[in-house]
Design an enzyme around this catalytic site. Structure first.
Site, mmCIF file in Angstrom:
data_model
loop_
_atom_site.group_PDB
_atom_site.id
_atom_site.type_symbol
_atom_site.label_atom_id
_atom_site.label_comp_id
_atom_site.label_asym_id
_atom_site.label_seq_id
_atom_site.Cartn_x
_atom_site.Cartn_y
_atom_site.Cartn_z
ATOM 1 N N CYS A 1 0.839 -1.206 0.000
ATOM 2 C CA CYS A 1 0.000 0.000 0.000
ATOM 3 C C CYS A 1 0.876 1.259 0.000
ATOM 4 O O CYS A 1 1.556 1.530 -0.982
ATOM 5 C CB CYS A 1 -0.961 -0.069 1.195
ATOM 6 S SG CYS A 1 -2.276 1.129 1.088
ATOM 7 N N HIS B 1 -3.716 -5.522 0.590
ATOM 8 C CA HIS B 1 -3.134 -5.934 1.876
ATOM 9 C C HIS B 1 -3.063 -7.463 1.997
ATOM 10 O O HIS B 1 -4.051 -8.087 2.364
ATOM 11 C CB HIS B 1 -3.960 -5.357 3.030
ATOM 12 C CG HIS B 1 -3.776 -3.883 3.174
ATOM 13 N ND1 HIS B 1 -2.787 -3.331 3.949
ATOM 14 C CD2 HIS B 1 -4.427 -2.846 2.602
ATOM 15 C CE1 HIS B 1 -2.833 -2.018 3.867
ATOM 16 N NE2 HIS B 1 -3.822 -1.691 3.049
ATOM 17 N N GLU C 1 -1.726 -9.158 4.271
ATOM 18 C CA GLU C 1 -1.764 -9.594 5.673
ATOM 19 C C GLU C 1 -3.182 -9.796 6.203
ATOM 20 O O GLU C 1 -3.393 -10.390 7.256
ATOM 21 C CB GLU C 1 -1.019 -8.574 6.549
ATOM 22 C CG GLU C 1 -1.671 -7.195 6.707
ATOM 23 C CD GLU C 1 -1.374 -6.237 5.539
ATOM 24 O OE1 GLU C 1 -0.963 -6.713 4.469
ATOM 25 O OE2 GLU C 1 -1.579 -5.022 5.705
ATOM 26 N N GLY D 1 -0.083 -14.564 37.015
ATOM 27 C CA GLY D 1 -0.624 -14.306 35.682
ATOM 28 C C GLY D 1 0.270 -14.950 34.626
ATOM 29 O O GLY D 1 1.369 -15.418 34.932
ATOM 30 N N VAL D 2 -0.219 -14.946 33.384
ATOM 31 C CA VAL D 2 0.497 -15.661 32.321
ATOM 32 C C VAL D 2 1.923 -15.109 32.113
ATOM 33 O O VAL D 2 2.897 -15.860 32.095
ATOM 34 C CB VAL D 2 -0.275 -15.569 30.984
ATOM 35 C CG1 VAL D 2 0.472 -16.285 29.882
ATOM 36 C CG2 VAL D 2 -1.672 -16.135 31.140
#
Ligand code: XMP
Length: 512
Positions: A82, A168, A170, A225-226
């Site tokens: 783009c 695009h 992606e 937590g993770v």
């Protein structure tokens, strides 16, 4: 830390992170750099290819971000997407024009026999999102794709290995997008698919050992937590004798949380976990406080004091580890400067300076799903790595009004029933974050023949990708009915359940 792969120059398009995700999914390491960075910054990561990404700007605008000149003369393969394609045209003798009608959405792409589209069929759907367009390709380039509305939808110069696409690849709506990226990475740029969490883990361990040197020692605020759990597993695997995790129990955790953390890290991994008993201190400092910001400040301050005290009892500490992830890094390196939306939720912020420690952030190259995969690779259970996020101030921001032990106990019980239900019904993984909020009001109810005057609980479940925006989870009425009656039946003192149907924005995920 990692060399090679792809340098993606970011000019502010909403899709740029997606390019990085796609490339990593294909097994190639990549890094996002601010589009207007210097050439030495590009060379620092020794890329094997360069991608110039999209942008809301026009190449001929006054304040448009411009890449270093060297990207137009490098011998590395370059793919412009783009705005990236328009940059190549604009800087190397082609023409870019605005003023044609904007094209947004799917378009059928007609491709020519070419290097870029080798193996990709013509007349497939591609996703367009542009105002400007290339109207003349630079000399040496060939037009290799078009649509009904756009005569130049892709161009290539095979000798220079320089390519441009207006659509695009992606985005999932470009049906052959991954094939095109794969072809660019492996056939054109001849890169190797060597990026996976095994590879990362080996590199990260080496990096940690180098950072710590012969004698360094590292501590970590482990929350369960993770992110901090994965950092702990990684450090333990890299430098088991020179790593000490510190877990502060603030008395505002979910039911059974502390036991789960201790079981996992002290018993399963045999780490020298330090647990700080903070419940009394936190609850007494919070007594009578209703203002959410005051609650957060108190929790942050007490956390730092207790953490520091525990850290000072460990001799020879040189480093403090933190679970910073790539999206946080991207936010702060964007060419637009650190974003105003960046969260300052790290409870240990300011600690490294105060304690004169060096910061170690071994996950700063990873996306969340890669962190989860790394966690599995390092032996953390699936349950541990797929947990919903939990805020540092814990239940304090879910008990509206002043916090008492009784209310904390009540909310822990309610939340346990709610989350257990979601797990039993296999809903937990569909939801980004779910929790219960205890409201500071009572309402009238009846139970059996008796009139009750009990508490109200709000259930919140949201879908999201990063917590920056969120939508309420469309829970099926039968689940709402079941979980509501289960809570009222099992938890004394609650007579009414409501379900939060606010999105973010305008609401936030937490209630305080
Ligand atoms: P909000 O409520 O801002 O939450 O929409 C977005 C995400 O951040 C978590 N959150 C916090 N995490 N300390 C934290 O560590 C905090 O003070 C805090 N406030 C919100 C929240 O749980 C959600 O995942």
């Amino acid at each position: 830390m990692i060399k090679g792969g792809v340098a993606i120059l970011d000019f502010g398009s909403q899709y740029t992170q997606l390019i990085a995700r796609r490339i990593r999914e294909l097994g190639v390491y990549c890094e996002l750099l601010p589009g207007n960075c210097s050439w030495p910054e590009v060379e620092r990561i020794a890329p094997g290819a360069i991608i110039l990404a999209g942008s809301p700007y026009s190449v001929y605008g006054d304040n448009s971000p411009m890449p270093p000149e060297e990207v137009f003369s490098t011998s590395l393969p370059v793919l412009g997407i783009c705005y990236g394609m328009q940059l190549i045209a604009y800087h190397t003798g082609g023409k870019v024009e605005g003023g044609h009608h904007r094209e947004y959405g799917p378009a059928l792409l007609k491709t020519e026999e070419s290097h870029l589209f080798k193996g990709i069929e013509s007349d497939q759907q591609a996703w367009m999102s542009h105002g400007d367009r290339v109207t003349e390709v630079p000399s040496g380039y060939t037009v290799v794709a078009s649509t009904d509305l756009l005569p130049i939808a892709a161009m290539e110069n095979t000798e220079l290995r320089r390519y441009g696409v207006q659509f695009h690849p992606e985005v999932n709506h470009t049906v052959f997008g991954s094939d095109l990226l794969e072809h660019f990475l492996f056939d054109i740029a001849c890169l190797k698919a060597n990026w996976d969490m095994k590879y990362f883990s080996a590199q990260a361990k080496q990096f940690i050992r180098e950072e710590l040197g012969e004698t360094g020692k590292v501590i970590l605020g482990l929350s369960g937590g993770v992110d901090s759990s994965v950092v702990a597993a990684l450090l333990h695997s890299a430098v088991p004798d020179r790593f000490v995790p510190i877990f502060v129990d603030n008395g505002l955790l979910r039911e059974g949380e502390r036991e789960e953390v201790e079981r996992t890290f002290r018993e399963h991994f045999a780490m020298d976990l330090i647990t700080v008993e903070g419940e009394d201190r936190f609850l007494s400092e919070l007594a009578g406080v209703s203002d959410p910001e005051k609650k957060r400040k108190i929790i942050g301050r007490v956390f730092i004091e207790l953490f520091e005290e525990a850290a000072n009892s460990i001799p020879g500490v040189t480093h403090l580890a933190q679970g910073t992830l790539y999206p946080d890094v991207i936010e702060s390196v964007s060419f637009k400067g650190p974003s105003a939306t960046i969260k300052s939720h790290h409870n240990v912020g300011g600690l490294p300076d105060r304690m004169n420690l060096s910061l170690l952030e071994p996950l700063r190259e990873l996306f969340k799903d890669e962190v989860r995969e790394l966690g599995r690779e390092l032996g953390l259970s699936n349950r541990m790595v797929s947990r919903h996020p939990f805020p540092g101030p814990g239940l304090a921001v879910r008990i509206l009004g002043p916090i008492t032990r009784e209310d904390r106990d009540l909310l822990q019980k309610v939340d346990r029933v709610f989350i257990d239900y979601l797990r039993e019904e296999n809903l937990y993984d569909e939801i980004w974050q779910a929790f219960s909020v205890l409201l500071p009001i009572r309402t009238v109810g009846v139970m059996g023949d008796e009139r009750t005057y009990d508490r109200v609980v709000a259930l919140r479940a949201v879908t999201s990708t990063d917590g920056m925006t969120a939508d309420w989870y469309r829970m099926a009425p039968r689940h709402m009915a079941a979980v509501s009656s289960r809570i009222v039946n099992r938890v004394n003192g609650v007579s009414r359940i409501v379900y939060d149907i606010s999105s973010k924005p305008p609401g936030t995920i937490e209630w305080e």
